[in-house]
Design an enzyme around this catalytic site. Structure first.
Site, mmCIF file in Angstrom:
data_model
loop_
_atom_site.group_PDB
_atom_site.id
_atom_site.type_symbol
_atom_site.label_atom_id
_atom_site.label_comp_id
_atom_site.label_asym_id
_atom_site.label_seq_id
_atom_site.Cartn_x
_atom_site.Cartn_y
_atom_site.Cartn_z
ATOM 1 N N ASP A 134 0.791 -1.228 0.000
ATOM 2 C CA ASP A 134 0.000 0.000 0.000
ATOM 3 C C ASP A 134 0.831 1.290 0.000
ATOM 4 O OD1 ASP A 134 -2.386 1.443 0.054
ATOM 5 O OD2 ASP A 134 -2.439 1.506 2.224
ATOM 6 N N ASP A 241 -17.215 2.211 2.718
ATOM 7 C CA ASP A 241 -17.352 0.903 2.069
ATOM 8 C C ASP A 241 -18.491 0.836 1.058
ATOM 9 O OD1 ASP A 241 -15.280 -0.665 3.238
ATOM 10 O OD2 ASP A 241 -16.412 -0.782 5.105
ATOM 11 N N ARG A 295 -3.447 8.775 11.005
ATOM 12 C CA ARG A 295 -3.411 10.239 10.921
ATOM 13 C C ARG A 295 -3.600 10.898 12.293
ATOM 14 N NH1 ARG A 295 -1.870 13.360 6.823
ATOM 15 N NH2 ARG A 295 -3.771 14.565 6.513
#
Length: 377
Positions: A134, A241, A295
């Site tokens: 990723d 999603d 984050r």
């Protein structure tokens, strides 16, 4: 070394290494993906989280000396949560997207790639690898597609026949010359459900995403959330999603192969109000192991405030007013002011008027005015 036999041995042992699907492809430049990325950049559709150098994203030789092939892996993750707690009045809950259920998938996939490296190294000591998940330079989706893991779908995910799009992807560049597998043909056909229902219109068309409009991206930003998207995120506090849940290819797909991926319901679907004042230490202890924490707490708290406004949760007003008055961060104060106005009532009105007189930050003052405008309508 007979690499054909080694490849078959790797495929036969993939399951014992904790890998659900494995494929092989060449280390050639991903020309089609390069053209796509150039187009995305021209349209300003990139999120800003990506590797900036497009060439590194598509040319394995720029990040690995003398690459001969790439091995792609996929791990299936759960789509359903057991014992999912209900979000009810007075105890409203947010939701982390499935990609943030259980242990951070980066760690899980790195573990599997390390095991795969060790397996191959035992057989070929001179083997070299560069594994990534990723956050590496290569585009996981392009590698997986060309390696036959699945097809690149209209929702910009890779869909596998076995597990749908509920898979994490990783890859390994190597100096070993494995024979490539056949890419899989597109099976989306005329279906356009994901594009049609995308809450923010981020799926511009099948296979093209304006990342800056995507809720998955928006929930990870740290500034004020643009107001046109606040009503769209609902109670999502990390990720989205929708384009997966509406996909017919995902119907009935729910796999619980990996213990690390099982969600703790109280973490994956947490109570919103306690998030407003959670300390850095408690946030790290509670959420630090999930990918959605990368984050920090600020985006999660901002999204929790917006979710409480979405529910018009009156019982949360005292907490929101306290945050509005006391938090040192303008984004949190301002978003709380907006939410207080959204929930409404006389208590909200008086609190906003009082807060307006003491606030000095211009952006926060704009949010106070928005909150008051809800009350005046």
């Amino acid at each position: 070394m007979n690499y054909r036999l080694l490849k078959q041995e790797i495929k036969d042992h993939a399951d014992s290494l904790g890998i659900d699907k494995i494929g092989f492809t060449t280390a050639d430049v991903f020309t089609e993906m390069k053209n796509h990325l150039i187009r995305q950049e021209q349209l300003d559709y990139q999120s800003g989280f990506e590797e900036k150098d497009i060439n590194k994203r598509v040319d394995p030789s720029l990040i690995f000396s003398e690459p001969r092939s790439i091995i792609a892996i996929a791990l299936a993750y759960p789509s359903k949560m057991k014992d999912s707690p209900r979000s009810v009045k007075g105890e409203r809950r947010g939701i982390f997207a499935r990609a943030s259920w259980g242990t951070d998938y980066h760690e899980v996939l790195r573990d599997r790639l390390n095991k795969l490296e060790a397996f191959i190294k035992e057989r070929v000591p001179e083997a070299r690898f560069r594994s990534m998940v990723d956050t590496g330079e290569l585009v996981d989706r392009a590698v997986a597609e060309r390696a036959g893991i699945g097809w690149s779908a209209k929702n910009c995910a890779v869909i596998t026949p076995e597990f749908g799009s509920y898979v994490y992807l990783g890859e390994m560049i190597t100096n070993l010359p494995f024979e490539p597998d056949e890419p899989m043909n597109d099976q989306c056909g005329s279906c356009n459900k994901c594009v049609d229902v995308c809450p923010t219109g981020a799926l511009v068309q099948g296979g093209q995403l304006d990342a800056k409009k995507c809720i998955a991206f928006l929930t990870q930003t740290k500034g004020f959330l643009p107001e046109q998207y606040r009503s769209k995120i609902g109670n999502r506090i990390y990720g989205c999603d929708t384009c997966q849940t509406v996909c017919p290819k995902n119907k009935g797909k729910d796999f619980h192969f990996h213990l690390e991926m099982e969600p703790d319901p109280e973490i994956a679907k947490p109570l919103l109000e306690p998030l407003l004042t959670i300390s850095n230490r408690d946030f790290k202890e509670t959420y630090g192991h999930v990918s959605g924490s990368w984050r920090g707490k600020k985006p999660i708290q901002r999204n929790a405030i917006i979710a409480l406004a979405h529910f018009k949760e009156e019982s949360a007003l005292p907490s929101l007013i306290s945050v509005m008055q006391e938090d040192v961060r303008p984004v949190i104060r301002g978003t709380a002011a907006w939410a207080v106005g959204k929930i409404g009532g006389e208590e909200a009105h008086q609190a906003l008027l009082a807060f307006k007189d003491q606030e000095e930050d211009e952006e926060v003052l704009i949010e106070i005015q928005k909150g008051l405008s809800f009350l005046n309508n």
